[in-house]
Motif scaffolding. Sequence first.
Motif, PDB file in Angstrom:
ATOM      1  N   THR A 644      33.085 -64.711 -63.815  1.00  0.00           N
ATOM      2  CA  THR A 644      34.244 -65.202 -64.419  1.00  0.00           C
ATOM      3  C   THR A 644      34.895 -63.860 -65.206  1.00  0.00           C
ATOM      4  O   THR A 644      34.400 -63.273 -66.015  1.00  0.00           O
ATOM      5  CB  THR A 644      33.887 -66.290 -65.604  1.00  0.00           C
ATOM      6  OG1 THR A 644      33.084 -67.291 -65.121  1.00  0.00           O
ATOM      7  CG2 THR A 644      34.987 -66.719 -66.268  1.00  0.00           C
ATOM      8  N   LEU A 645      35.897 -63.913 -64.400  1.00  0.00           N
ATOM      9  CA  LEU A 645      36.900 -62.716 -64.902  1.00  0.00           C
ATOM     10  C   LEU A 645      37.821 -63.268 -66.000  1.00  0.00           C
ATOM     11  O   LEU A 645      38.755 -64.085 -65.916  1.00  0.00           O
ATOM     12  CB  LEU A 645      37.798 -62.230 -63.761  1.00  0.00           C
ATOM     13  CG  LEU A 645      37.217 -62.269 -62.282  1.00  0.00           C
ATOM     14  CD1 LEU A 645      38.391 -61.805 -61.402  1.00  0.00           C
ATOM     15  CD2 LEU A 645      36.116 -61.198 -62.504  1.00  0.00           C
ATOM     16  N   ALA A 646      37.652 -62.469 -67.317  1.00  0.00           N
ATOM     17  CA  ALA A 646      38.565 -62.832 -68.607  1.00  0.00           C
ATOM     18  C   ALA A 646      39.532 -61.881 -68.464  1.00  0.00           C
ATOM     19  O   ALA A 646      39.476 -60.632 -68.873  1.00  0.00           O
ATOM     20  CB  ALA A 646      37.553 -62.773 -69.707  1.00  0.00           C
ATOM     21  N   MET A 647      40.731 -62.237 -68.181  1.00  0.00           N
ATOM     22  CA  MET A 647      41.896 -61.396 -67.618  1.00  0.00           C
ATOM     23  C   MET A 647      42.715 -61.314 -68.941  1.00  0.00           C
ATOM     24  O   MET A 647      43.148 -62.240 -69.348  1.00  0.00           O
ATOM     25  CB  MET A 647      42.532 -61.638 -66.422  1.00  0.00           C
ATOM     26  CG  MET A 647      41.914 -61.637 -65.161  1.00  0.00           C
ATOM     27  SD  MET A 647      41.308 -59.903 -64.855  1.00  0.00           S
ATOM     28  CE  MET A 647      42.804 -59.120 -64.473  1.00  0.00           C
ATOM     29  N   VAL A 648      43.250 -60.482 -69.413  1.00  0.00           N
ATOM     30  CA  VAL A 648      44.214 -60.222 -70.486  1.00  0.00           C
ATOM     31  C   VAL A 648      45.559 -60.442 -69.767  1.00  0.00           C
ATOM     32  O   VAL A 648      45.865 -59.534 -69.083  1.00  0.00           O
ATOM     33  CB  VAL A 648      43.922 -58.985 -71.266  1.00  0.00           C
ATOM     34  CG1 VAL A 648      45.010 -59.064 -72.461  1.00  0.00           C
ATOM     35  CG2 VAL A 648      42.614 -58.926 -71.894  1.00  0.00           C
ATOM     36  N   GLU A 649      46.496 -61.472 -70.428  1.00  0.00           N
ATOM     37  CA  GLU A 649      47.622 -61.619 -69.971  1.00  0.00           C
ATOM     38  C   GLU A 649      48.451 -61.570 -71.089  1.00  0.00           C
ATOM     39  O   GLU A 649      48.446 -61.933 -72.252  1.00  0.00           O
ATOM     40  CB  GLU A 649      47.789 -62.934 -69.252  1.00  0.00           C
ATOM     41  CG  GLU A 649      47.047 -62.804 -67.847  1.00  0.00           C
ATOM     42  CD  GLU A 649      47.444 -64.061 -66.934  1.00  0.00           C
ATOM     43  OE1 GLU A 649      48.248 -64.952 -67.250  1.00  0.00           O
ATOM     44  OE2 GLU A 649      47.405 -63.778 -65.744  1.00  0.00           O
ATOM     45  N   SER A 650      49.785 -61.115 -70.982  1.00  0.00           N
ATOM     46  CA  SER A 650      50.976 -61.084 -71.886  1.00  0.00           C
ATOM     47  C   SER A 650      51.248 -62.457 -72.215  1.00  0.00           C
ATOM     48  O   SER A 650      50.913 -63.451 -71.349  1.00  0.00           O
ATOM     49  CB  SER A 650      52.161 -60.316 -71.439  1.00  0.00           C
ATOM     50  OG  SER A 650      52.432 -60.998 -70.272  1.00  0.00           O
ATOM     51  N   LEU A 651      51.948 -62.636 -73.379  1.00  0.00           N
ATOM     52  CA  LEU A 651      52.388 -64.129 -73.641  1.00  0.00           C
ATOM     53  C   LEU A 651      53.521 -64.416 -72.961  1.00  0.00           C
ATOM     54  O   LEU A 651      53.845 -65.527 -72.738  1.00  0.00           O
ATOM     55  CB  LEU A 651      52.585 -63.949 -75.066  1.00  0.00           C
ATOM     56  CG  LEU A 651      51.282 -64.462 -76.145  1.00  0.00           C
ATOM     57  CD1 LEU A 651      51.765 -64.599 -77.618  1.00  0.00           C
ATOM     58  CD2 LEU A 651      50.668 -65.685 -75.524  1.00  0.00           C
ATOM     59  N   GLY A 652      54.513 -63.005 -72.928  1.00  0.00           N
ATOM     60  CA  GLY A 652      55.616 -63.458 -72.005  1.00  0.00           C
ATOM     61  C   GLY A 652      56.908 -62.824 -73.301  1.00  0.00           C
ATOM     62  O   GLY A 652      56.951 -61.669 -73.391  1.00  0.00           O
TER      63      GLY A 652
END
Length: 793
Positions: A644-652
Amino acid sequence: MSTLLEIYETMSYGPAPESAAPAHEWLDAHSRRFGLYINGTWTEVANERLFDSINPANRSVLAQVTQASSDEVNAAVAAAKAAFPAWSQTSGHVRARYLYALARQIQKHSRRFAVLETLDNGKPIRETRDIDIPLVARHFYYHAGWAQLQESDLAGYEPLGVVGQIIPWNFPLLMLAWKIAPALAMGNTVVLKPAEWTSLTALAFAEICHEIGLPKGVVNIVTGDGKVGEQIVKHPDIAKIAFTGSTEVGKIIRSATAGSGKKLSLELGGKSPFIVFDNADLDSVVEGVVDAIWFNQGQVCCAGSRLLVQENIADKLIGKLRTRMEQLRIGDPLDKAIDIGAIVAPAQLQKIEQLVAEGESEGSIKWQPSWACPTDGYFYPPTLFTNVAPASTLAQVEIFGPVLVTMTFRTPDEAIAIANNTRFGLAASIWSEDINVALHAAARVKAGVVWINSTNLFDAAAGFGGYRESGYGREGGKEGLYEYLKKSEVKKLKTKASPAPAPIATPTSNGLPALDRTPKIYIGGKQARPDSGYSRIVVGINGETLGEVGDGSRKDIRNAVEVARSAASSWSAATAYNRAQVLYFLAENLGARAAEFAQRIRQQTGRNDADLEVETSIERLFTYAAWADKYDGAVHATPVRNATLAMVESLGVLGLVCPSEYPLLGTISLLAPAIALGNSAIIIPSPEHPLSATDLYQVLDTSDVPAGVVNIITGDRDSLAKVLAEHNDVDGLWYWGNAEGSAMVERSSIGNLKQTWVNYGEPREWLDRRVGEGEEFLRHASQIKNIWVPYGA
Ligand code: NAI
């Protein structure tokens, strides 16, 4: 009597019922009447406040549970409060031992728990036995581990205090475990309210707490309806509310806790897409759909309830699905060969029937298997809708029942557009034998959890939680722990003294009037005149006029949000290396004008540590340039043949409302982490000292910051913050002002449930690296998407 040949032809299953005896014996032992579990003991049963807990599969009364009184809620909170000091100070190892004991006890009584859950909720025994209860044990084991590691791995954080936890009826014991295990592991104490339809396994859990000798008051279980929940939410001695349930109630709780200083995490509804590309393995897809929408009768917040299928394979897939649906078995949930059990309660059944009727009246086409549902309980057949318009009720409203709605798409772009066309963002399931297609879609779908060629997989090591109106906060994984922790207070660093204020330079030496240099507002990389046509005077420390700034308004914020939104997609797609370079460049250009910025700070604030403020601002830009390509996600070793890849994404799009003090450093401390992780920002500078922010325009212009990534609107802080809070296209809002403004921001953010981070008027020592920068800021600037990828044998 069937002949052997007939049996071969029909291949029908005989009944294989699980014995309900152990659960009934347990209920009998409690006279089928339950008080509340408060401070390590059971309260006296008050007859006038008992209500029935029903078996939805046959409408029989299983037991009676108590509607907690307000005195009882107060007593539960008081018990948890009294237990907190000792519990929070026990070593992590001691707490690990208790959590381990709970896990073992669950395992030892697993069948009784599974049967009790099935009786009370109506879900098939196959699910409670093989999924719910094993995951409950797993959750306690996993968090026993974090309790053990807390001192070494989570130094600098401390527990919150008493936590109020309110859970739904769809996974009664599992939701309890998701809530209680991390709270206890991190040293908090708990008051938990199960859903009124399904209280029994929570009460059985209370008994286990008793059996293992958990110190009294650490876990308190109060039963009752939403009114009991409301009291928990409002109780002044509760430090945090953790809620799972409907988006409607989530918004009520957001409103009730606004301004109270309570921490809040919300796991709400969904309308998750199940996307099938034409190169998917269709037979696997069919089994996936069964698990996506008929698991737990579709009463699952992350149910794959919208089937999006590529047009050229739609007919084939629908045909296969109908064949499979004919084979599904509905009936007594205690029968081990049953696929679909009962709907939890008549109210939920009516809600499903009503939404289905609405869907038909809107022109969607309903299909159900030819067999009839049992009539002795609350059953609803698996249902498939075709001809569903993307904007229709069926496509937009969470049904929370065994109802699948189908839509078709032609291209991957169209699939993503339809997938993201909802207010929710909980989960998504993507099916393709081409890993490029699948991962490309996984990156673009707005969802906290993505399953590739799989669905509805859960594990304690992988965070779970939504984007957008599916709520915020994560449960599970390391990220879930921070929901139950706060940063420890640290002492102020002594600041270095810098020279006394220099005299303010006169603008002209030739006796002519100074050329007007009123900074405008900064939108899309350009200075723009504020819509209001007004300016505000900025005064210096001696009351002299230092200049004027634009008086921004609602319209200016709207314009800024629009450009920030369009800048956000390319900025978040830029490489972290690229963003780091921009931050270094900003630091370099700020450094080139350090003396000027320090002078400006002195003019505005009269402080003698202005040089240090500028120096620290430069250093802070370096910190986040460093973090930009190091704040990585993780790969969780989840079971069931997945990584399971826990990817950090921006909020926007992030609104950043800056503190009054430290006009430059306060701004940089919010801006740098936000843009380091790929957000675009709308900055409301210090209202008293905005010139340090407006002086940044030129620094931004010369530092390769793409237009629209940073926007600065000067003006009245709180009225601009309110516009940002109410704006549905702003994804997060940080507010560093006063307590009233903090409450206003939380209250005004309910519309799209944007993530807020407010200071309740508490100042920060921005010069101190331990509180002025770090992972806390990065966490608030990001959200984690957990992508389950098939991996290994
Ligand atoms: P709900 O959101 O009303 O109930 C969840 C929990 O909140 C229960 O323990 C309830 O007693 C409590 N509660 C209700 N009102 C409250 C209030 N004002 N303050 C504090 N606590 C309160 O969900 P409900 O009525 O059981 O189901 C309604 C719909 O919600 C379902 O049809 C489904 O669409 C959705 N739902 C979503 C869930 C999810 O996991 N996302 C779980 C359960 C329901």
